[in-house]
Design a protein around this motif. Structure first.
Motif, mmCIF file in Angstrom:
data_model
loop_
_atom_site.group_PDB
_atom_site.id
_atom_site.type_symbol
_atom_site.label_atom_id
_atom_site.label_comp_id
_atom_site.label_asym_id
_atom_site.label_seq_id
_atom_site.Cartn_x
_atom_site.Cartn_y
_atom_site.Cartn_z
ATOM 1 N N THR A 239 -42.401 -137.359 14.790
ATOM 2 C CA THR A 239 -42.459 -138.467 15.734
ATOM 3 C C THR A 239 -43.426 -139.548 15.274
ATOM 4 O O THR A 239 -43.110 -140.749 15.333
ATOM 5 C CB THR A 239 -42.878 -137.961 17.124
ATOM 6 N N SER A 240 -44.593 -139.149 14.793
ATOM 7 C CA SER A 240 -45.559 -140.157 14.344
ATOM 8 C C SER A 240 -45.050 -140.913 13.123
ATOM 9 O O SER A 240 -45.283 -142.116 13.000
ATOM 10 C CB SER A 240 -46.906 -139.506 14.044
ATOM 11 N N GLU A 241 -44.344 -140.238 12.235
ATOM 12 C CA GLU A 241 -43.785 -140.924 11.070
ATOM 13 C C GLU A 241 -42.661 -141.870 11.466
ATOM 14 O O GLU A 241 -42.551 -142.965 10.917
ATOM 15 C CB GLU A 241 -43.279 -139.913 10.043
ATOM 16 N N ILE B 160 -42.347 -143.403 14.347
ATOM 17 C CA ILE B 160 -42.937 -144.535 15.056
ATOM 18 C C ILE B 160 -43.599 -145.489 14.069
ATOM 19 O O ILE B 160 -43.478 -146.706 14.199
ATOM 20 C CB ILE B 160 -43.947 -144.046 16.115
ATOM 21 N N SER B 161 -44.283 -144.954 13.065
ATOM 22 C CA SER B 161 -44.969 -145.831 12.121
ATOM 23 C C SER B 161 -44.000 -146.548 11.185
ATOM 24 O O SER B 161 -44.301 -147.630 10.697
ATOM 25 C CB SER B 161 -45.992 -145.038 11.301
ATOM 26 N N GLU C 7 -50.536 -144.249 20.796
ATOM 27 C CA GLU C 7 -51.519 -144.384 19.729
ATOM 28 C C GLU C 7 -51.095 -143.489 18.571
ATOM 29 O O GLU C 7 -51.144 -142.266 18.662
ATOM 30 C CB GLU C 7 -52.894 -144.008 20.228
ATOM 31 N N LYS C 8 -50.656 -144.114 17.494
ATOM 32 C CA LYS C 8 -50.119 -143.365 16.352
ATOM 33 C C LYS C 8 -51.179 -142.507 15.688
ATOM 34 O O LYS C 8 -50.914 -141.385 15.273
ATOM 35 C CB LYS C 8 -49.518 -144.332 15.351
ATOM 36 N N LYS C 9 -52.393 -143.038 15.610
ATOM 37 C CA LYS C 9 -53.459 -142.281 14.960
ATOM 38 C C LYS C 9 -53.801 -141.019 15.757
ATOM 39 O O LYS C 9 -53.968 -139.940 15.188
ATOM 40 C CB LYS C 9 -54.692 -143.167 14.809
ATOM 41 N N ARG C 10 -53.863 -141.138 17.066
ATOM 42 C CA ARG C 10 -54.166 -139.976 17.908
ATOM 43 C C ARG C 10 -53.043 -138.951 17.855
ATOM 44 O O ARG C 10 -53.295 -137.738 17.812
ATOM 45 C CB ARG C 10 -54.405 -140.413 19.343
ATOM 46 N N LEU C 11 -51.798 -139.422 17.836
ATOM 47 C CA LEU C 11 -50.651 -138.520 17.741
ATOM 48 C C LEU C 11 -50.702 -137.729 16.444
ATOM 49 O O LEU C 11 -50.480 -136.519 16.426
ATOM 50 C CB LEU C 11 -49.358 -139.331 17.830
ATOM 51 N N ARG C 12 -51.024 -138.407 15.347
ATOM 52 C CA ARG C 12 -51.116 -137.731 14.057
ATOM 53 C C ARG C 12 -52.277 -136.731 14.028
ATOM 54 O O ARG C 12 -52.158 -135.638 13.479
ATOM 55 C CB ARG C 12 -51.265 -138.761 12.944
ATOM 56 N N LEU D 186 -44.415 -133.344 16.369
ATOM 57 C CA LEU D 186 -45.356 -134.454 16.502
ATOM 58 C C LEU D 186 -45.501 -135.235 15.192
ATOM 59 O O LEU D 186 -45.605 -136.464 15.215
ATOM 60 C CB LEU D 186 -46.714 -133.946 16.979
#
Length: 68
Positions: A24-26, A28-29, A41-46, A21
């Motif tokens: 993945t978040s990195e 995507i951002s 939602e990147k913040k929620r994923l992180r 996770l």
């Protein structure tokens, strides 16, 4: 009836899931040009990844204090 997973199995699952996770978040951002089509939602994923990482740390601490 005995629970089929041990603390080690749960700890390993938490660690692998948190790493996936966070990667993945990195990714995507960092892909700002292509991220317009992704509805995540990147913040929620992180936050979920960090919560799983904290769960992993809790299982590690539990194994230190209560060795099986």
């Amino acid at each position: 009836m005995k629970f089929p997973l041990s603390i080690s199995d749960i700890s390993l699952w938490l660690a692998v899931t948190a790493i996936i996770l966070l990667i993945t978040s990195e990714l995507i951002s960092s892909a700002t040009g292509h991220a317009g089509n992704i509805i995540i939602e990147k913040k929620r994923l992180r936050l979920v990844a960090l919560a799983l990482g904290m769960g992993f740390m809790a299982t590690v601490i539990a194994r230190i204090f209560y060795p099986f």
